[in-house]
Design an enzyme around this catalytic site. Sequence first.
Site, short mmCIF file in Angstrom:
data_model
loop_
_atom_site.label_atom_id
_atom_site.label_comp_id
_atom_site.label_asym_id
_atom_site.label_seq_id
_atom_site.Cartn_x
_atom_site.Cartn_y
_atom_site.Cartn_z
CB SER A 1 40.44 43.24 45.64
OG SER A 1 39.36 43.39 46.53
CE LYS A 2 38.41 38.80 40.17
NZ LYS A 2 38.85 38.04 39.05
NE ARG A 3 37.71 37.38 45.44
CZ ARG A 3 38.19 36.23 45.75
NH1 ARG A 3 38.05 35.79 46.96
NH2 ARG A 3 38.83 35.52 44.87
#
Length: 499
Positions: free
Chosen positions: A252-254
């Site tokens: 995930s981009k987080r």
Amino acid sequence: MTVRTRVAPSPTGDPHVGTAYIALFNLAFARQHGGQFILRIEDTDQTRSTAESEQAILDSLRWLGLEWDEGPDVGGPHGPYRQSERKDSYHDYAMRLVEEGHAFLCYRTADELDQLRDARRESGQHTALKQSDLALPEAEVEARRAAGAPYVVRMKVPEEGVCVIDDMLRGTIELDWGQVDCQILLKSDGMPTYHLANVVDDHLMQITHVIRGEEWINSAPKHKLLYQYFGWDMPQLCHMPLLRNPDKSKLSKRKNPTSILYYQRMGYLPEALLNYLGRMGWSMPDESEKFSRQQMFDNFDIQRVSLGGPIFDQEKLSWLNGLWLREDLSAEQFALAYQQWALNPEYLMQIVPLIQQRVEKFSDVAPLAGFFLSGMLNLQAADFDYKGLDEEQVRKVLQFSSWLLDTETQWNKDQLFNQLKQLANGMELKIRDFLYPLFIAIAGTNQTVSVMDSMAILGPDMTRARLRHALNIVGGPSKKEGKRWEKEFQTIRSQLVTE
Ligand code: GLU
């Protein structure tokens, strides 16, 4: 039978490495069988799909060397290859199912749907709504129809029993019909949902093998039923394991950069990135780590995909990229590739207008703009010392900005400024003070061009990665602080307005 595979991205954001991974395996499978590989754009979500995102997906996949035989830009005998251009045919197929009794018009309101789900939950049932829940008395349907009330078309699904799916990697999968709802096929605005459009197009485009991410397994029963209702043969299904962060959670981009544009901006070679994606769950018969696209295709066997979640680890990718840089490029080739990466007119022309007025000689350029050509900056905690903010404020500015930008979808200078300015106000900080830690995190200095311009040019994933890097250096919130900060941040965020 000619093998035909496809990748079907939705153009709703930056091009994702997961899309490239799925495209690679579809292409490898098609090439191994002398078949064709198709690119289809699934843009039925009109509010989230953009032309820029579509272009970025096409450009990035092509940059990686994932060429398609048919697609929106190259055409082909089964076009159009963009679902928004096929809208009318989905309507006709949905109505065919209604006429044949496999689907129905549903006039239920959002409130009623909530109540129906609550009722199921309270009686201990799964919340998937069935036709028996949704049905309205005939007179009520008539009344709503006469009043011109909005409706959707839903498919009928069995109330109970087991749906058996054959998967090329997983064998037989059994899914409980009780958990499958009467899926909407056509929305009230007349647009199809993913499920209807995907099945209709896979059939019309004569797709023989659907190789896609495992997050779609739960959709398979609905798709199987649609094929049955239409009387069509279903393609073979193959659900690939999802890419994971090094901590094993879903990529995930987080936590990790996921955009192909980030890996481009970081200076990875497309050959190396593709090679690394080929290592995700798959291995060469001799287990060699470094291989070209052609070597992968020559040795491809989908049965060698292992289901343990493959970890997408940037450090491992960097190691592999290093091999490619050292072993495959002469000094001349390296120089040329570097020049094309760093000094290409497209990138330079984003930067030059910002710096031209600020320099007196070319030698001023690198100190001012070198951070545009870097990955993570070499920073120390002391670099963030600043008279206008105490240490906690610095950490908070970085953390709150990072949270805010994690979900920002309109990545342009004005929008970034608008949102960050409001965040500064919410934190009761002067914008000038608020921006100091951001300057350091993004550019390493505040003696440079506007930090909004820098973030806009570096792009979302590079910006987020530098903010996370800065937070690691100054120290993110402790557990106790984390809760308090999160609450404070949510209060500020709920008051933000988008222009
Ligand atoms: N549009 C879907 C996606 O964004 C395609 C899923 C599929 O391959 O069926 O991934």
